[in-house]
Design a protein around this motif. Structure first.
Motif, PDB file in Angstrom:
ATOM      1  N   THR A  33      -5.773  -7.418  10.603  1.00 29.47           N
ATOM      2  CA  THR A  33      -6.049  -6.284   9.874  1.00 29.47           C
ATOM      3  C   THR A  33      -5.664  -5.015  10.966  1.00 29.47           C
ATOM      4  OG1 THR A  33      -8.095  -7.522   8.702  1.00 29.47           O
ATOM      5  CG2 THR A  33      -8.147  -4.808   8.794  1.00 29.47           C
ATOM      6  N   TYR A  81     -12.650  -2.175  -3.900  1.00 32.03           N
ATOM      7  CA  TYR A  81     -13.345  -2.300  -2.469  1.00 32.03           C
ATOM      8  C   TYR A  81     -14.697  -2.312  -2.489  1.00 32.03           C
ATOM      9  CZ  TYR A  81      -8.520  -1.587  -0.224  1.00 32.03           C
ATOM     10  OH  TYR A  81      -7.243  -2.078   0.338  1.00 32.03           O
ATOM     11  N   VAL A 136      -4.784   0.916  11.713  1.00 33.28           N
ATOM     12  CA  VAL A 136      -5.712   0.009  10.945  1.00 33.28           C
ATOM     13  C   VAL A 136      -5.874   0.932   9.478  1.00 33.28           C
ATOM     14  CG1 VAL A 136      -7.760   0.869  11.816  1.00 33.28           C
ATOM     15  CG2 VAL A 136      -7.592  -1.259  10.610  1.00 33.28           C
ATOM     16  N   PHE A 162     -15.329   3.576   7.113  1.00 29.87           N
ATOM     17  CA  PHE A 162     -14.194   3.717   6.757  1.00 29.87           C
ATOM     18  C   PHE A 162     -13.978   3.872   5.290  1.00 29.87           C
ATOM     19  CE2 PHE A 162     -14.351  -0.801   7.864  1.00 29.87           C
ATOM     20  CZ  PHE A 162     -13.849  -1.425   6.400  1.00 29.87           C
ATOM     21  N   ARG A 215       2.159  -6.802   9.161  1.00 25.51           N
ATOM     22  CA  ARG A 215       1.724  -5.825   9.876  1.00 25.51           C
ATOM     23  C   ARG A 215       2.101  -5.555  11.328  1.00 25.51           C
ATOM     24  NH1 ARG A 215      -4.242  -7.169   7.331  1.00 25.51           N
ATOM     25  NH2 ARG A 215      -4.399  -5.745   5.625  1.00 25.51           N
ATOM     26  N   HIS A 219     -16.656  -3.556   0.372  1.00 17.80           N
ATOM     27  CA  HIS A 219     -16.768  -2.436   1.594  1.00 17.80           C
ATOM     28  C   HIS A 219     -17.543  -1.133   1.326  1.00 17.80           C
ATOM     29  CE1 HIS A 219     -13.963  -5.045   3.529  1.00 17.80           C
ATOM     30  NE2 HIS A 219     -13.084  -4.859   2.628  1.00 17.80           N
ATOM     31  N   LYS A 277       0.902  -1.239   0.025  1.00 22.48           N
ATOM     32  CA  LYS A 277      -0.173  -0.178  -0.020  1.00 22.48           C
ATOM     33  C   LYS A 277       0.809   1.405   0.033  1.00 22.48           C
ATOM     34  CE  LYS A 277      -4.067  -2.157   2.048  1.00 22.48           C
ATOM     35  NZ  LYS A 277      -5.046  -2.106   3.416  1.00 22.48           N
ATOM     36  N   ASN A 337      -2.171   0.337   6.898  1.00 22.97           N
ATOM     37  CA  ASN A 337      -1.735  -0.962   7.593  1.00 22.97           C
ATOM     38  C   ASN A 337      -0.936  -1.837   6.302  1.00 22.97           C
ATOM     39  OD1 ASN A 337      -3.993  -1.838   5.833  1.00 22.97           O
ATOM     40  ND2 ASN A 337      -4.953  -3.113   7.189  1.00 22.97           N
TER      41      ASN A 337
END
Ligand code: IDP
Ligand code: MG
Length: 166
Positions: A110, A68, A128, A76, A121, A71, A28, A131
């Motif tokens: 996570t 995503y 979070v 978030f 992590r 989600h 990321k 992460n």
């Protein structure tokens, strides 16, 4: 007199392994900014997972929304898309035995505070919302997520010599 080295396991890859899987890993934006790409890739290589695809890219909102989609509606979600589009990421396709489970275990929980030391992590993250890594969580997720990042002509199946010893 030199020692004689023999090949211990000369069957083809399909005969040596069952449940070979491919999974998507994303390093990321926070990890790229912190210069952790090499260390993270090195862990997967050391575990014996084979690289089938590798690229640096920056996601736009459309691509992040695709990734995503499950989600959408979470509190978030907007922050997550902002974070994931904020800078370059590295996308990997990794191939190996039970790779989806192996990668998830190597990533850790996570929430970094719950991630065991020794996991990515657990060793590199605190928050979070920053992460460090993404990894597909099931075969169906890997099948959905990989084409978001790699065309078929960008994935190369090969049989690295080290896999003879795995
Ligand atoms: P995973 O990445 O371990 O599979 P998911 O629950 O699928 O975790 O969540 C996707 C990503 O959304 C997480 O990796 C993290 O970046 C972000 N995220 C999850 N929960 C929260 C939260 O409570 N606050 C902020 N970001 C979150
Ligand atoms: Mg997930």
């Amino acid at each position: 007199m030199s020692a004689t080295q023999t090949q211990p396991n000369i069957k083809s890859r399909d005969q040596r392994f069952s449940n070979l899987q491919r999974t998507l890993v994303l390093i990321k934006p926070d990890a790229v900014q912190r210069g952790l790409v090499g260390q993270i890739v090195a862990r997967f290589e050391a575990r014996g997972l084979a690289l089938a695809g590798l690229k640096l890219l920056q996601m736009d909102e459309q691509r992040a929304a695709k990734l995503y989609e499950p989600h959408v509606g979470r509190p978030f979600y907007d922050g997550l898309v902002k974070y994931m589009t904020s800078g370059p990421i590295v996308a990997l396709c990794l191939e190996g035995v039970d790779t989806i489970t192996v990668v998830r275990k190597m990533m850790g929980a996570t929430k970094p505070a719950e991630a065991e030391p020794g996991t990515i992590r657990g060793d590199f993250a605190q928050r979070v919302d920053f992460n460090i890594v993404h990894g597909s969580d099931a075969p169906e997720s890997a099948a959905r997520e990989l084409p978001i990042f790699f065309g078929n002509d960008e994935l190369v199946s090969h049989d690295p010599s080290y896999t003879f010893f795995l």
